[in-house]
Enzyme design. Structure first.
Site, PDB file in Angstrom:
ATOM      1  N   GLY A 165       0.826  -1.206   0.000  1.00 56.42           N
ATOM      2  CA  GLY A 165       0.000   0.000   0.000  1.00 56.42           C
ATOM      3  C   GLY A 165       0.858   1.252   0.000  1.00 56.42           C
ATOM      4  O   GLY A 165       0.590   2.219  -0.718  1.00 56.42           O
ATOM      5  N   THR A 166       1.905   1.230   0.802  1.00 53.50           N
ATOM      6  CA  THR A 166       2.754   2.416   0.943  1.00 53.50           C
ATOM      7  C   THR A 166       3.384   2.827  -0.380  1.00 53.50           C
ATOM      8  O   THR A 166       3.380   4.013  -0.732  1.00 53.50           O
ATOM      9  CB  THR A 166       3.851   2.135   1.994  1.00 53.50           C
ATOM     10  OG1 THR A 166       3.205   1.823   3.240  1.00 53.50           O
ATOM     11  CG2 THR A 166       4.749   3.342   2.188  1.00 53.50           C
ATOM     12  N   ASN A 203      -8.357   3.356   8.906  1.00 50.92           N
ATOM     13  CA  ASN A 203      -7.792   2.151   9.512  1.00 50.92           C
ATOM     14  C   ASN A 203      -7.988   2.085  11.016  1.00 50.92           C
ATOM     15  O   ASN A 203      -7.895   1.015  11.594  1.00 50.92           O
ATOM     16  CB  ASN A 203      -6.305   2.034   9.162  1.00 50.92           C
ATOM     17  CG  ASN A 203      -5.567   3.336   9.328  1.00 50.92           C
ATOM     18  OD1 ASN A 203      -5.909   4.354   8.714  1.00 50.92           O
ATOM     19  ND2 ASN A 203      -4.558   3.337  10.171  1.00 50.92           N
ATOM     20  N   GLN A 214      -8.068  -0.273   3.389  1.00 49.38           N
ATOM     21  CA  GLN A 214      -8.981  -0.884   4.361  1.00 49.38           C
ATOM     22  C   GLN A 214     -10.330  -1.240   3.738  1.00 49.38           C
ATOM     23  O   GLN A 214     -11.218  -1.737   4.428  1.00 49.38           O
ATOM     24  CB  GLN A 214      -9.204   0.058   5.559  1.00 49.38           C
ATOM     25  CG  GLN A 214      -7.980   0.258   6.431  1.00 49.38           C
ATOM     26  CD  GLN A 214      -7.619  -0.977   7.242  1.00 49.38           C
ATOM     27  OE1 GLN A 214      -8.458  -1.839   7.518  1.00 49.38           O
ATOM     28  NE2 GLN A 214      -6.365  -1.076   7.648  1.00 49.38           N
ATOM     29  N   THR A 235      12.027  -7.086 -11.175  1.00 50.87           N
ATOM     30  CA  THR A 235      11.404  -8.382 -11.424  1.00 50.87           C
ATOM     31  C   THR A 235      10.136  -8.525 -10.583  1.00 50.87           C
ATOM     32  O   THR A 235      10.148  -8.246  -9.393  1.00 50.87           O
ATOM     33  CB  THR A 235      12.395  -9.515 -11.073  1.00 50.87           C
ATOM     34  OG1 THR A 235      13.571  -9.324 -11.842  1.00 50.87           O
ATOM     35  CG2 THR A 235      11.799 -10.880 -11.367  1.00 50.87           C
ATOM     36  N   CYS A 277       0.705   1.372  13.583  1.00 47.19           N
ATOM     37  CA  CYS A 277       1.871   2.204  13.306  1.00 47.19           C
ATOM     38  C   CYS A 277       2.206   3.112  14.471  1.00 47.19           C
ATOM     39  O   CYS A 277       3.267   3.693  14.537  1.00 47.19           O
ATOM     40  CB  CYS A 277       1.609   3.047  12.066  1.00 47.19           C
ATOM     41  SG  CYS A 277       0.931   2.075  10.738  1.00 47.19           S
TER      42      CYS A 277
HETATM   43  C1  LIG Z   1      -2.013  -0.770   5.839  1.00 45.31           C
HETATM   44  C2  LIG Z   1      -2.377   0.522   5.240  1.00 45.31           C
HETATM   45  C3  LIG Z   1      -1.466   1.236   4.438  1.00 45.31           C
HETATM   46  C4  LIG Z   1      -0.046   0.750   4.198  1.00 45.31           C
HETATM   47  O1  LIG Z   1      -0.005  -0.426   3.458  1.00 45.31           O
HETATM   48  P1  LIG Z   1       1.320  -1.363   3.457  1.00 45.31           P
HETATM   49  O2  LIG Z   1       0.941  -2.516   2.586  1.00 45.31           O
HETATM   50  O3  LIG Z   1       1.566  -1.718   4.869  1.00 45.31           O
HETATM   51  O4  LIG Z   1       2.416  -0.566   2.865  1.00 45.31           O
HETATM   52  C5  LIG Z   1      -1.880   2.427   3.908  1.00 45.31           C
HETATM   53  N1  LIG Z   1      -3.122   2.915   4.136  1.00 45.31           N
HETATM   54  C6  LIG Z   1      -4.021   2.267   4.905  1.00 45.31           C
HETATM   55  C7  LIG Z   1      -5.375   2.851   5.131  1.00 45.31           C
HETATM   56  C8  LIG Z   1      -3.674   1.064   5.492  1.00 45.31           C
HETATM   57  O5  LIG Z   1      -4.553   0.438   6.266  1.00 45.31           O
END
Ligand SMILES: *Cc1c(COP(=O)(O)O)cnc(C)c1O
Length: 414
Positions: free
Chosen positions: A74-75, A154, A189, A247, A339
């Protein structure tokens, strides 16, 4: 001796890889280990798997495969959307709109852009953690290049009205015959429970990850609407249509596609199941534990709150202490956001919702998953009241609360 009882209620932090997902991934670690860029048959197997996975994920979003880009989580997807849009379109303007309760992946990306001269509007939320389309439209200037609003929060599980927001932004763009502002949503989420069709959300960019949907960790997807151009972040080979080099993580990509298939099959059933369990959990907890409060939207507001999220404040207790005592009983949950677990500062989401300091400290977030059972919830209901009572007795108010701070006095009027 019985193995220690374990109850995992932290699905918003991450979720276990589903058996079907693991099964689908396994051959791509071993027999089908090829590099998708190789032109012999072992490479072709892997390339085909990536292509098929891309199609599956595209159908989940109601779009075509050429708009799906695989990333490392996600990041990375969020960073790519935000930095990529800002850098590509800085000639147009330097203004970005977001909310004050975004995930750190969004907030810290924007903080970094502020240092480069971008201006960011952090819209406030109401006490339930919600923004409105009107708020967003009211903040647009002739320099707004990007709007980034999370689909679901989240911590407190609030669901932002992304379809409304998207519709209004689209209207604005059509009226001005402009491609600006671009619209990104962090949907990490949202995948398990919400409508992910990008044409209904009118998103130009959308991010999600495998970690939160019973897929593998360390992988994610960026949807980029056809015709939308943003700067790439990772340079190298020509993978991902030349947009994201390196890759491909073939097993993870296959795993995400399988996870998405399971959601398309069982998403609605799972939502109903976790909602029922979550509501029962809150009812019983309310009965058994005095001086507690629900945070976020009302549980009945099913379109405003994720069905698996229960976020509560327990007065006179430090959330961290509670968490550790519950862990001793095998119960795993969160104090708010995974976090934030290394800091004792109350979460930015809770303070933005106007939660008084003492309420923001004693918070617990329980998030359920498809495999959560009633027995597990009953186990928590059996143990939580005792733990709370014990902690309250040990230290009536052991928090260093500055009671002279009444900056949240306006909370009840909000
Ligand atoms: C978990 C999360 C992220 C980060 O995702 P990662 O896969 O840990 O990098 C970003 N935004 C929200 C709302 C999340 O719940």
């Amino acid at each position: 001796m019985n193995p220690k009882k374990e109850v995992y209620l932290d699905y918003a932090a991450t979720s276990p890889v589903a058996d079907e997902v693991l099964g689908a991934m396994e051959p791509y670690f071993s027999v089908h280990f090829g590099n998708p860029s190789s032109i012999y048959s072992r490479g072709l197997e892997a390339r085909t798997a990536v292509g098929e996975s891309r199609k599956t994920i595209a159908s989940f979003l109601g779009t075509t495969a050429d708009t799906i880009f695989f990333m490392s989580g996600g990041t990375e997807s969020i960073n790519t959307a935000i930095f990529g849009a800002a850098r590509k379109h800085k000639e147009y303007g330097n203004h970005i709109i977001t909310t004050a309760i975004e995930h750190k992946a969004v907030l810290n990306s924007l903080k970094a852009l502020e240092k480069e001269g971008f201006e960011v509007t952090y819209l406030p939320v109401d006490k339930h953690g919600l923004v409105t389309a009107q708020q967003i439209m009211g903040a647009i200037t002739n320099k707004t290049l990007l709007i980034s609003i999370m689909y679901a929060n989240n911590e407190i599980g609030s669901i932002e009205p992304i379809a409304d927001i998207g519709k209004e932004i689209l209207k604005f763009k059509k009226h001005n015959e402009s491609i600006y502002p671009l619209f990104h949503t962090d949907a990490c989420q949202a995948t398990n429970y919400l409508d992910m069709h990008v044409e209904k959300l009118h998103a130009d960019l959308l991010s999600f990850n495998g970690s939160k949907m019973n897929g593998p960790k360390g992988c994610g997807v960026l949807y980029m609407r056809r015709g939308v151009k943003i700067e790439q972040m990772i340079y190298g080979g020509s993978q991902e249509f030349g947009f994201r080099a390196g890759t491909e993580d073939v097993p993870s990509i296959v795993g995400m596609a399988k996870a998405v298939e399971l959601i398309m099959q069982n998403g609605e059933k799972n939502a109903n199941k976790v909602r029922k369990l979550r509501d029962y959990f809150w009812e019983e907890t309310q009965r058994a534990v005095p001086k507690i409060m629900l945070n976020g939207p009302a549980l009945e507001d099913t379109d405003k709150r994720l069905p698996n999220n229960l976020h509560i404040s327990i007065l006179d207790i430090e959330g961290e202490a509670l968490l550790l005592y519950l862990d001793e009983k095998g119960i795993m949950c969160s104090t708010g956001s995974a976090c934030n677990s290394s800091s004792l500062e109350p979460s930015h989401v809770l303070t933005e919702c106007g939660l008084p300091y003492e309420y923001a400290h004693g918070t617990l977030r329980f998030t359920l998953g498809a495999s959560t059972t009633k027995e597990e919830i009953d186990y928590v209901i059996d143990h939580l009241p005792g733990v709370v009572e014990k902690l309250r007795k040990m230290s009536p108010v052991n928090l260093e609360i500055d009671h002279t701070d009444n900056t949240h006095a306006q909370y009840h009027q909000k």
